[in-house]
Design a protein around this motif. Sequence first.
Motif, short mmCIF file in Angstrom:
data_model
loop_
_atom_site.label_atom_id
_atom_site.label_comp_id
_atom_site.label_asym_id
_atom_site.label_seq_id
_atom_site.Cartn_x
_atom_site.Cartn_y
_atom_site.Cartn_z
N GLY A 1 0.81 -1.21 0.00
CA GLY A 1 0.00 0.00 0.00
C GLY A 1 0.84 1.26 0.00
O GLY A 1 2.05 1.25 0.20
N ASP A 2 0.19 2.39 -0.25
CA ASP A 2 0.82 3.72 -0.19
C ASP A 2 0.88 4.12 1.28
O ASP A 2 -0.13 4.36 1.91
CB ASP A 2 -0.03 4.70 -1.00
CG ASP A 2 0.66 6.05 -1.19
OD1 ASP A 2 1.41 6.45 -0.29
OD2 ASP A 2 0.44 6.69 -2.23
N HIS A 3 2.09 4.21 1.84
CA HIS A 3 2.25 4.37 3.28
C HIS A 3 1.95 5.79 3.77
O HIS A 3 2.05 6.05 4.97
CB HIS A 3 3.65 3.95 3.69
CG HIS A 3 3.88 2.47 3.52
ND1 HIS A 3 4.93 1.81 4.10
CD2 HIS A 3 3.18 1.53 2.84
CE1 HIS A 3 4.88 0.53 3.79
NE2 HIS A 3 3.83 0.34 3.01
N ARG A 4 1.56 6.70 2.89
CA ARG A 4 1.08 8.01 3.34
C ARG A 4 -0.34 7.92 3.89
O ARG A 4 -0.80 8.85 4.57
CB ARG A 4 1.12 9.01 2.19
CG ARG A 4 2.51 9.32 1.67
CD ARG A 4 2.44 10.19 0.42
NE ARG A 4 1.78 9.50 -0.69
CZ ARG A 4 1.45 10.08 -1.84
NH1 ARG A 4 1.72 11.37 -2.02
NH2 ARG A 4 0.87 9.40 -2.79
N TYR A 5 -1.02 6.85 3.58
CA TYR A 5 -2.41 6.67 3.97
C TYR A 5 -2.52 5.49 4.94
O TYR A 5 -1.68 4.59 4.93
CB TYR A 5 -3.29 6.39 2.74
CG TYR A 5 -3.16 7.43 1.65
CD1 TYR A 5 -3.95 8.58 1.67
CD2 TYR A 5 -2.24 7.28 0.62
CE1 TYR A 5 -3.83 9.54 0.67
CE2 TYR A 5 -2.12 8.24 -0.38
CZ TYR A 5 -2.92 9.36 -0.35
OH TYR A 5 -2.80 10.31 -1.34
N PRO A 6 -3.55 5.47 5.78
CA PRO A 6 -3.69 4.35 6.72
C PRO A 6 -4.03 3.06 6.00
O PRO A 6 -4.48 3.05 4.85
CB PRO A 6 -4.83 4.80 7.63
CG PRO A 6 -5.61 5.78 6.82
CD PRO A 6 -4.62 6.48 5.95
N GLN A 7 -3.81 1.96 6.69
CA GLN A 7 -4.25 0.66 6.18
C GLN A 7 -5.78 0.64 6.14
O GLN A 7 -6.44 1.39 6.85
CB GLN A 7 -3.73 -0.46 7.06
CG GLN A 7 -2.22 -0.58 7.08
CD GLN A 7 -1.74 -1.73 7.94
OE1 GLN A 7 -2.52 -2.38 8.63
NE2 GLN A 7 -0.45 -1.99 7.91
N ILE A 8 -6.31 -0.21 5.29
CA ILE A 8 -7.77 -0.30 5.15
C ILE A 8 -8.32 -1.17 6.27
O ILE A 8 -8.07 -2.38 6.31
CB ILE A 8 -8.15 -0.85 3.77
CG1 ILE A 8 -7.62 0.06 2.66
CG2 ILE A 8 -9.68 -0.97 3.66
CD1 ILE A 8 -8.13 1.47 2.69
N ASP A 9 -9.05 -0.54 7.18
CA ASP A 9 -9.74 -1.27 8.23
C ASP A 9 -11.22 -1.32 7.89
O ASP A 9 -11.64 -0.90 6.80
CB ASP A 9 -9.49 -0.62 9.60
CG ASP A 9 -9.83 0.88 9.60
OD1 ASP A 9 -10.63 1.31 8.74
OD2 ASP A 9 -9.30 1.61 10.46
N PHE A 10 -12.03 -1.83 8.79
CA PHE A 10 -13.46 -1.98 8.50
C PHE A 10 -14.12 -0.62 8.24
O PHE A 10 -14.93 -0.48 7.33
CB PHE A 10 -14.16 -2.68 9.67
CG PHE A 10 -13.62 -4.04 9.98
CD1 PHE A 10 -13.52 -5.01 9.00
CD2 PHE A 10 -13.17 -4.36 11.24
CE1 PHE A 10 -13.01 -6.27 9.27
CE2 PHE A 10 -12.66 -5.61 11.54
CZ PHE A 10 -12.57 -6.57 10.55
#
Length: 853
Positions: A293-302
Amino acid sequence: MDLSDFPRPPADNGRGIHWSPGIANQVGDNVIRDHWLPELEALGVKWLKFISTGGGGLAELLLARGIMPVVRLGGRKSFPGPLDDPRHGGAYVTELQKYVAQGVRYFEVCNEPNLPTEWVSGVLPPDDELVGTVMAAWVRSAEVVMGAGGLPAFPALAPGGVFDDVRFFRQACQWLVDHGHINLMRQGVWIAIHNYSLHRPWDYPEDDVNQWGTPVTSQEYGQHRWWNNQRWDQVNELRATHTNLGHTIMDDSNGFQKFEQFQRIWADHLGFTVPILSTESGYTITQPGEGFGDHRYPQIDFALHARYTVRQYEYLMREAPAYYFCTADWIIANALLGNPDAQWESQAWYTNYYAGQGVKHHLPTVDAVKAMPNEPRLPASGPAEVSVIQGAVANAAGICVTLCGDQTTQEQHANEGGRFEFRRLPASTYELDVDRLGTVAQDLATDGRNRILVPTIQGIDLPAWVALLVSSTSGPVVVGGMSSSIVVRVLKLDRVDVALSLGTWHITVTTGPKLPLGLNVCEFAPLRGGTYHIAIPELDIATDVFVDGQGSADLEIRSAGAAAPVVWQRGRVRGRILGALGRVLALVGDDLRRESTLLADGTYDFGDLPAGLYRLELDGQVVARDLETDGLAAIDVPSITVSTDTWTAEVVHSTSGSQPTGGRSSAILCEVEGRDQLDVVISVGTWQATARTGQKGPDKCEFGALGAGWYTLTPTNLGVALNVWVDGMGAAHVRFRQSAVIPGHTTPTTPTLPAKTMPVYLLLGQPPANPRLFKALVGYLQRFQPAWGFDLDQAEHAQRVFVLGDEDQISADQVKQLEAAGCTVRRIRGPVLVLAELLERRVAHNEALDDSV
């Protein structure tokens, strides 16, 4: 064929989804009819992509309910060879004819030719042969599909891919032109795309993070998971150093809006537009160990999965260009649709994969989509009126921007980054006016469907560097005390002298790395209340910052063009809830709702709040109400216990000193009373390990070969954690124990000593008024970074406490209180100049305070 000639489902809203990756009707037509079709209708799905194998009954059921099937022929590897290749024995042509007879029109005949896994050989042809080999076979397949009465898809490409997808698409369009197939492309061809969002927001690359490096707030940071356990300051450093101001989808198409780039490339080469349909798209929940993923953005959670999916579906209903027909979010189900391949289970909407996390049967996305409005899109044959004109005015947050056209005049104020965006514009010619600059753009022609990006508008000058107060916890008036601090960050510039003054008193400190605050930072503390003047002559910066004597302030110095200023509010609500690990706490106001998942220590901190009245809801139940802030004040909510069983933690014994030894032989013995065979997680930074109690005796486990550092120990599912220091050679024994908490009672029946979570604490009565002692103290704190402050209760959690000052600063009774709490106390007395000399000498010789002073 024109766009209006391509079939669409009744009341089309553009909302699509991908079926199982396996056989289409493996659960049988009755289950599909009785369960899955009602679910699809409740979701508002109008398009469904599935693989043709075993899908004849599914197609008929969908068409009868007004849902448009999109069928990928065959479950085979796609290449080489066309659809009617003799090696297939006519099976795929027969399958095609069967589906056409049922009423299916949209067909894919191959998949992701820019990946080796889609080739029988497992190897891509040479770069100079790949596109020609694929296109020759695909043109023949397209002719077969058209001959049977179907509409063939240009092959969907893997985003990025081993052979870059954009490069492939450009070369393929040129190949069609060079080989005389333009007219064939007008006879029913559509473009299939796999526009996965790759953990990025739906409007990438035109979102504020990519364009401006907009920093993540502490509140947002606490609500999500971040790649490699990045700290808040590391995320913002990454955002600040990886901005792409002015980038459009033509610069980076790897996101949801990839269809825009592909449409432009196709139209530039062939001269007309065809439909684009997503046949795979959307978001998937980020899995442990996933790293692309693009580490400027958070991981996709629910929560993000639901929010982003809803936003994409809203875009399809109200904003998408007419040529973009539908999404196909991956995937509705896997095991629940009979597919035995478990590799896809974590990516399904309907799944029990996350039952251990409290998410059963389906993701929250399902409920969020069901709650959405379900409205038809504007007809493709009429004026869509979804044109967009957007841009930015450099150095001009909040400036008034006016768009004037024949049919409408619109006005808005640019956001914090100077950006503006006018949407849903009818076909017309517009001009753009900006306050203080006049008319800045003319002849902006919209056709009701296009997007116009106005180049960044210059002309409003700011200094090369600007100072931005990004946060403050101080109230509006001085409240007494001397525990305030001011942190100054200079972005992207090393070793800058920062001068702080109050009246005739002043001090100068050079920025540098300071954990945990980050790089290029200096901190002034402790400070009494007042308005301090901060000057950086090297950058021509001068500004005033107020602190009230207790609160802190964070000042950023940044290049005026590096990123947008951010408007911060000062109000905040903070506190602690015990016994609620993993539960969702919401702060609710009249026009605001924020959520935070509680961690092991139970703390929460909702910052940047406007004035208003708020309440706290834990999983929907109100636990605190009538929390009022004026937009400046911080509200400290008394600790709340929501369980009758509370776990406490303590360091029973430690042989570590306060300084690292350079060794890697420390050990931590962890005891969890009454819990044998319980997993305990130890972590430091991004590293973590797990041990199970019972390995070192009943209820005990041990972690060894540890270097110096602060380690966090977290027994699973107990709602408690403990930070423990080891020096690389010493050992520690920690204990977790359970105690009953009676609601309404705050005093335990059996007093216990405070947990010793710190080796050393430097206790101050008040900040030094003498400038030399103040400077010496700041130098000592910067060099050794001990725990320190003015809080007697906090000091009780240290093994050793050094008291700086005589009895008029810290009384003898207070020292006895510390000793009663189990602390070893050493008072450092003397005139201010003696104390200053002592601290200066310790810094010069790199020796921390010890019992010899």
